[in-house]
Design an enzyme around this catalytic site. Structure first.
Site, PDB file in Angstrom:
ATOM      1  N   GLU A 123       0.820  -1.212   0.000  1.00 30.25           N
ATOM      2  CA  GLU A 123       0.000   0.000   0.000  1.00 30.25           C
ATOM      3  C   GLU A 123       0.856   1.264   0.000  1.00 30.25           C
ATOM      4  O   GLU A 123       0.492   2.275  -0.610  1.00 30.25           O
ATOM      5  CB  GLU A 123      -0.943  -0.015   1.196  1.00 30.25           C
ATOM      6  N   GLU A 143      -4.156  -9.418   3.558  1.00 28.70           N
ATOM      7  CA  GLU A 143      -4.821  -9.036   4.800  1.00 28.70           C
ATOM      8  C   GLU A 143      -6.029  -9.901   5.161  1.00 28.70           C
ATOM      9  O   GLU A 143      -6.203 -10.236   6.352  1.00 28.70           O
ATOM     10  CB  GLU A 143      -5.239  -7.555   4.745  1.00 28.70           C
TER      11      GLU A 143
END
Length: 261
Positions: A123, A143
């Site tokens: 990210e 995740e």
């Protein structure tokens, strides 16, 4: 020859950086994520230190090169810290606020990625304007396997970068994008040998540095302002049209072309 580098001011009061290696040059800042004991996992301290770098770059805009130490970009967020976080920490947007700040830095940002760029590491790279990869680069967002989601920008930034289909393959199906797949998807500008990664990254920054700094800043601002067109484009162009830099550059171009006639 480049001028001697200096350490950026504005580091946390702990005295210097503990999780970053920071080098400042006249036209750019090079930041290396440096937590070799944990594959450069993004910790709360690293977040605070990156905020300090952003403080400086907002006050004194320069190009930013972001990379990782030891053949790894960042193996994710610090899982032990994530385990301890609850609802209140999630609502603070600890990682997402930093990554958005990186995204909004005045001058272009480039992530040089080799090895793992997973979870929060991926990210952070998505938040940069451009990415260049080594052959062992791997981007992924695992995740959901940890019972959470990629909440620091991947769920909306990755579809913008590679399209909804590829983004859902990464975010939902757990697909990792290796260097070749990242290049094919347009996530990275190029894949180069690992030993040349930083040289090629600096060559790309050199190319940008030859452009007008004001034009780069306003171009980035306009590109990042969806829905504001064409007014934002016109206003930015009006500022540039009045600048001496534009007159000097165009005059040199015309003189050079005239000399060839």
């Amino acid at each position: 020859m480049s001028a001697p580098s200096t350490e950026i001011s504005g580091a946390p009061e702990t005295g210097g950086y503990e999780t970053l290696l920071v080098e400042e040059r006249p036209d750019r800042v090079i930041v290396t994520l440096h937590r070799p004991e944990s594959r450069n996992a993004i910790s709360g301290l690293m977040i605070r230190e990156l905020h300090a770098v952003c403080d400086q770059l907002e006050q004194n805009p320069k190009l930013l090169l972001l990379t990782g130490h030891g053949g790894v970009f960042a193996g994710g967020a610090d899982i032990a810290e994530l385990l301890a976080r609850g609802r209140d920490e999630a609502l603070q947007g600890i990682n997402s606020r930093l990554f958005q700040r990186v995204r909004r830095l005045p001058m272009p940002t480039l992530a040089a990625v080799d090895g793992w760029a997973l979870g929060g590491g991926a990210e952070l790279s998505y938040a940069c304007d451009l990415r260049i990869a080594g052959p062992d680069a791997v981007f992924g967002n695992p995740e959901p396997g940890l019972g959470i989601l990629a909440a620091a920008g991947a769920c909306w930034r990755l579809p913008e970068l590679v399209g909804e289909s590829v983004a859902k393959q990464v975010l939902l199906a757990g697909r990792n994008l290796d260097a070749a797949a990242a290049l094919a998807a347009g996530l990275v500008i190029d894949v180069v040998p690992a030993e040349k990664l930083l040289d090629e990254a600096h060559a790309l920054l050199d190319r940008m540095a030859r452009s007008s700094a004001t034009a780069l800043r306003l171009t980035k601002l306009v590109v990042d302002s969806p829905g504001a067109h064409p007014i934002a484009d016109d206003l930015a162009q009006a500022v540039l049209f009045e600048g001496q830099d534009k007159r000097d550059r165009m005059t040199r171009f015309l003189e050079k072309r005239s000399s060839r006639a």
